[in-house]
Design an enzyme around this catalytic site. Structure first.
Site, PDB file in Angstrom:
ATOM      1  N   HIS A 244       0.819  -1.209   0.000  1.00 28.76           N
ATOM      2  CA  HIS A 244       0.000   0.000   0.000  1.00 28.76           C
ATOM      3  C   HIS A 244       0.858   1.266   0.000  1.00 28.76           C
ATOM      4  O   HIS A 244       0.344   2.376   0.094  1.00 28.76           O
ATOM      5  CB  HIS A 244      -0.906  -0.036   1.240  1.00 28.76           C
ATOM      6  CG  HIS A 244      -2.044   0.916   1.216  1.00 28.76           C
ATOM      7  ND1 HIS A 244      -2.218   1.889   2.177  1.00 28.76           N
ATOM      8  CD2 HIS A 244      -3.083   1.067   0.345  1.00 28.76           C
ATOM      9  CE1 HIS A 244      -3.305   2.585   1.918  1.00 28.76           C
ATOM     10  NE2 HIS A 244      -3.852   2.111   0.815  1.00 28.76           N
TER      11      HIS A 244
ATOM     12  N   LYS B  36       3.295   4.443  -1.054  1.00 28.97           N
ATOM     13  CA  LYS B  36       3.389   5.402  -2.154  1.00 28.97           C
ATOM     14  C   LYS B  36       4.693   6.170  -1.973  1.00 28.97           C
ATOM     15  O   LYS B  36       4.752   7.153  -1.237  1.00 28.97           O
ATOM     16  CB  LYS B  36       2.207   6.380  -2.163  1.00 28.97           C
ATOM     17  CG  LYS B  36       0.857   5.739  -2.493  1.00 28.97           C
ATOM     18  CD  LYS B  36       0.110   5.303  -1.271  1.00 28.97           C
ATOM     19  CE  LYS B  36      -1.283   4.784  -1.628  1.00 28.97           C
ATOM     20  NZ  LYS B  36      -1.973   4.212  -0.463  1.00 28.97           N
TER      21      LYS B  36
ATOM     22  N   HIS C  53      -9.082  11.258   1.802  1.00 24.86           N
ATOM     23  CA  HIS C  53      -8.258  10.047   1.784  1.00 24.86           C
ATOM     24  C   HIS C  53      -6.946  10.246   2.542  1.00 24.86           C
ATOM     25  O   HIS C  53      -6.062   9.396   2.496  1.00 24.86           O
ATOM     26  CB  HIS C  53      -7.991   9.669   0.316  1.00 24.86           C
ATOM     27  CG  HIS C  53      -7.428   8.304   0.118  1.00 24.86           C
ATOM     28  ND1 HIS C  53      -6.137   8.089  -0.318  1.00 24.86           N
ATOM     29  CD2 HIS C  53      -7.969   7.067   0.281  1.00 24.86           C
ATOM     30  CE1 HIS C  53      -5.905   6.793  -0.426  1.00 24.86           C
ATOM     31  NE2 HIS C  53      -7.005   6.147  -0.071  1.00 24.86           N
TER      32      HIS C  53
ATOM     33  N   LYS D 189      -3.995  10.505   5.323  1.00 23.72           N
ATOM     34  CA  LYS D 189      -3.551   9.735   6.487  1.00 23.72           C
ATOM     35  C   LYS D 189      -2.479  10.583   7.170  1.00 23.72           C
ATOM     36  O   LYS D 189      -1.306  10.564   6.784  1.00 23.72           O
ATOM     37  CB  LYS D 189      -2.951   8.395   6.077  1.00 23.72           C
ATOM     38  CG  LYS D 189      -3.824   7.549   5.116  1.00 23.72           C
ATOM     39  CD  LYS D 189      -3.393   7.745   3.705  1.00 23.72           C
ATOM     40  CE  LYS D 189      -3.936   6.722   2.721  1.00 23.72           C
ATOM     41  NZ  LYS D 189      -5.231   6.210   2.871  1.00 23.72           N
TER      42      LYS D 189
ATOM     43  N   ASP E  33       0.814  18.081  19.742  1.00 29.06           N
ATOM     44  CA  ASP E  33       1.518  19.012  20.630  1.00 29.06           C
ATOM     45  C   ASP E  33       2.413  20.027  19.918  1.00 29.06           C
ATOM     46  O   ASP E  33       3.392  20.511  20.502  1.00 29.06           O
ATOM     47  CB  ASP E  33       2.347  18.221  21.646  1.00 29.06           C
ATOM     48  CG  ASP E  33       1.473  17.435  22.614  1.00 29.06           C
ATOM     49  OD1 ASP E  33       0.258  17.694  22.662  1.00 29.06           O
ATOM     50  OD2 ASP E  33       2.015  16.562  23.312  1.00 29.06           O
TER      51      ASP E  33
END
Length: 473
Positions: A214, A216, A390, A392, A397
């Site tokens: 998965h 990229k 889409h 992620k 902090d």
């Protein structure tokens, strides 16, 4: 001939028992074990087929030879030890050591970054860097589509191959299943080295269809790299409203590209059995002295530990003020769910952003009960409505952020080959925080969506039933 049926039934029962014993002996999370037990018990025949295709674990199978990892680590280690005046931030020293101890994910200083929040920003930058390549181009993508954008990228790679630049491409065989072989054959014919990751050809590798690359990643000349959530596809540069895809990618220039290079070359050895360790792939950094520390962390079902999942748990457990997260799919493992609830109940501002509507309905149904469980603990949930988010990413902090390919779900943490860049730098963290807050303006708060907060009994029952399958999705 009635006895034939009894023989068939006896054989079937023996097979079911053997498969159940295999599931038990894998010592997975109890929830996942129970999910497979239910599938095998209540879905005759189909349950065994599903297990054969999607259930077999590879965490104990070292499909990437340890020798290759050792050799590639030695090269990046040489560049790591040559760093001068590397000062690790005290508040993240344990997190950095966690990643180093898991799979030699080394922290590098002297980096510059540029963050992209749409394909209109990312793809022109990618094509520009490809055009400037002089030695090599390494591209690793879950999806490479045979659409106008995919054709442009393919043409750019072919052009560089004709100029004598080494061009290597990895695509996931399942992720890119809609892309015809002729698309990749055209690149091969022009001198581009192209390999599919774990191709699914019956019966070879059929049982590994569930374990996909998965990642990229793109590396140009060992000096510039890209990492994030965008595949090579038109969906990121067209569409409005619900059709628009919102995603995040980042360009890294500097020493951390060594980590991206190592990640790609491990995958390259996996698909081609060619080990590349020459120093020319690890050139001197072109970035001046600075304290932007970046760590490239990978995880996979072949690793001994779920690296990125453990990192997320550590971040949630040590956060002092806030953790903001964006993920397109929210099917958290029990450690992640526990860490989120514990942090929220401790007074940490935990915010979770997910799409209002996903591209997979069954995942959307399964995630609702998890979402509600976090809300009860005080997690603020935002639903993004301006298209399909889409992204992620995570920021905490004002001091640390991560961008990559990892979703907050079972699949990313346990089944897929993933990669994230972790940034220990205030400027980068503030940029990611600003991106989150800007996205938040395009959201509705979960509590304001009546059809989610006031669902009927049958809706909640259905979601609870689908949740049982969440470890398998």
């Amino acid at each position: 001939m009635d006895y034939v049926h009894w023989i068939f039934l006896a054989i079937y029962i023996v097979v079911i028992i053997m498969v159940m014993v295999r599931v038990l002996m894998d010592n997975r999370q109890p929830a996942k074990t129970m999910a497979w037990m239910l599938v095998l018990t209540f879905i005759p025949m189909l349950g065994i087929i599903l297990y054969f295709f999607f259930g077999q674990t590879t965490r104990k199978e070292r499909k990437i030879w340890q020798y290759s990892i050792d050799q590639l680590t030695k090269r990046s280690m040489l560049e790591f030890v040559e760093q001068k005046r590397l000062h690790l931030p005290d508040e993240y020293r344990m997190l950095i050591k966690l990643f180093m101890n898991q799979n030699w994910a080394l922290p590098f200083k002297n980096n510059e970054t540029e963050i992209y929040t749409s394909g209109y920003e990312f793809f022109p930058s990618l094509l520009m860097e490809i055009g400037k390549a002089e030695h090599h181009i390494h591209l690793d993508s879950f999806i490479i589509s045979d659409d106008p954008l995919g054709q442009i990228v393919a043409d750019a790679l072919i052009d560089k191959a004709r100029q004598g630049v080494e061009v290597r491409v990895i695509y996931d065989d399942v992720g890119s299943w809609k892309t015809k072989n002729r698309f990749f054959d055209r690149m091969r014919a022009e001198g581009v080295e192209v390999h599919a990751f774990m191709p699914v050809r019956f019966p070879v590798f059929t049982s590994k269809v569930n374990y996909r690359n998965h990642r990229k990643i793109c590396v140009i000349d060992g000096e510039v790299g890209f990492i994030g959530g965008m595949n090579i596809a038109m969906r990121y540069v067209k569409g409005t409203g619900k059709l628009a895809w919102r995603d995040t990618h980042v360009k890294i220039t500097g020493a951390a590209v060594y980590g991206l290079q190592r990640a790609f070359l491990v995958d390259w050895f996996f698909v081609s059995q060619v080990l590349i360790t020459d120093r020319s792939y690890y050139p001197a950094s072109i970035v001046g002295e600075n304290d932007c520390i970046v760590q490239i962390v990978t995880s996979s079902p072949t690793s001994l530990w779920p690296e990125i999942e453990q990192g997320y748990v550590r971040i949630l457990a040590s956060a002092r003020h806030y953790v903001y997260m964006e993920t397109p799919y929210f099917l958290p493992t029990e450690p992640i769910l526990f860490a989120m609830r514990t942090a929220a109940l401790s007074g940490v501002d935990i915010r979770l952003m997910i799409p209002y509507e996903t591209d997979t309905k069954i995942v959307e149904w399964a995630s609702r009960s998890y979402v509600m469980a976090t809300v009860k603990a005080g997690v603020k949930v935002y639903l993004y409505k301006e298209g399909f988010n889409h992204s992620k990413l995570l920021v905490t902090d004002d001091t640390m952020a991560t961008i990559g390919s990892t979703n907050v779900d079972f699949r990313s943490f346990e089944n897929d080959f993933e990669s994230n860049a972790f940034f220990y730098d205030k400027d980068v963290a503030l940029q990611v925080k600003a991106i989150f807050l800007k996205d938040q303006e395009e959201c509705v708060v979960l509590e304001d969506v009546r059809n989610l907060t006031h669902r009927s009994f049958l809706q909640r029952l259905w979601e609870s039933m689908v949740r049982l399958l969440s470890p398998l999705l």
